[in-house]
Motif scaffolding. Sequence first.
Motif, mmCIF file in Angstrom:
data_model
loop_
_atom_site.group_PDB
_atom_site.id
_atom_site.type_symbol
_atom_site.label_atom_id
_atom_site.label_comp_id
_atom_site.label_asym_id
_atom_site.label_seq_id
_atom_site.Cartn_x
_atom_site.Cartn_y
_atom_site.Cartn_z
ATOM 1 N N LYS A 27 0.814 -1.201 0.000
ATOM 2 C CA LYS A 27 0.000 0.000 0.000
ATOM 3 C C LYS A 27 0.857 1.264 0.000
ATOM 4 N N ARG A 51 -0.699 5.312 4.858
ATOM 5 C CA ARG A 51 -1.716 4.380 5.354
ATOM 6 C C ARG A 51 -1.263 2.942 5.115
ATOM 7 N N ASN A 52 -1.836 2.016 5.854
ATOM 8 C CA ASN A 52 -1.585 0.585 5.642
ATOM 9 C C ASN A 52 -0.120 0.192 5.758
#
Lengths: 198, 198
Positions: free
Chosen positions: A96, A127-128
């Motif tokens: 990601k 994120r992620n």
Amino acid sequence: MSEHDKVDKYPSMTIGDNENNKRVVEKATIGVQLKAIRTENKLTLEEASKRTGLARSTLSKIENEQISPTFSVMQKLASGLNIELPQLFTKPKETKVTGRRDVTLNGQGRPHATLTYEHELLSTQLRNKKMMPYKSRVHARNFDHFGEWVRHEGEEFLLVLEGEVQLLTEFYEPATLVVGDSAYYDATMGHLVISTSK
Amino acid sequence: MSEHDKVDKYPSMTIGDNENNKRVVEKATIGVQLKAIRTENKLTLEEASKRTGLARSTLSKIENEQISPTFSVMQKLASGLNIELPQLFTKPKETKVTGRRDVTLNGQGRPHATLTYEHELLSTQLRNKKMMPYKSRVHARNFDHFGEWVRHEGEEFLLVLEGEVQLLTEFYEPATLVVGDSAYYDATMGHLVISTSK
DNA sequence: AAATAAAGTTTCCTATAGGAAACTTTTATT
DNA sequence: AATAAAAGTTTCCTATAGGAAACTTTATTT
């Protein structure tokens, strides 16, 4: 089976279009994946058939999304073609955070305070992530500040940046850590960090 | 179907026992997995049936390894039960560091020097960690010390403990980092850290 | 460019997966 | 402990997956 039927049998098979109306965007690409894997390995259907113990025709039908293979067939595919099972339906891994980075200058992280800790979350733009880095100032000075062990999935690594702390974990004696000391532990085992600085 | 057949239908189904004699040790436990997931979520077969759009009987048969579900059924399971597909056949991840911790006192890590870095590997007692923590002293002072980008699987997080460094990555402008600054990035993208201290 | 061979697809049949309902077992209630 | 209700299993049937062989398409050789 009409020509139209053949083409549309598994048209774009949106996963999980069930009565709860949970809709998953991803497409079912097991056929496409299989074909990609086979051709990348320069195998003919015949050779793939020999390796997997499945019929040539079966492989063809799977590749063309005319049938939905059973789990046992998927296992034969993975085993025979020497791949991991999830490779059959997971597109080549795209992390990601692919091609991205996030720099956090000192003190510029996102604050997050609790009774016992004062966290500064780092790299919150990405994120992620696989890791969740943060700096913490420890307020807790004994076990009672928590009431019970902290437990959660995953693993933790900690490095003392200033002062002195005690790392308490199940199954182990408390460890006193000063600047530069570090520890790594399974977070599913009860754990706590308390301050022993002045 | 005789009683014996029922019990032995998928006896311990060793995967990939095919003509190439490739034998995979793992067992096929999709039924066991499914049952575990369902019960952990405190769902009855009826409720699971509603969520997945599959018949109660089908779920029962899968759980008891009486049938091998098709891929499309597996998708409905994953979607309806809100899990990732591989969870259906991958045993709950047993971290290799289960119930363990490893404390590394300052300077007591395992040294590992290269031309450009002087590493101190931390927590080397624990094998199969998800993270590989280390402290590094950076010698490289420009790109030429490397010749080309460093690239590898995974993600990296770095925190400057002393001095000043530059983080060079593809697609981004160089970032100057001083004590307390940190960065997180995809390691498959070319990256380097060079020293800008005196 | 025919002829041949190889690769891939479709058909047709058998085996098995999946659904509806009957049946059995377990749990809760009186 | 008998009864009712809920959860789980099995049966029986229909739909579909998987294999063998015929067929079609693509590549190779003459």
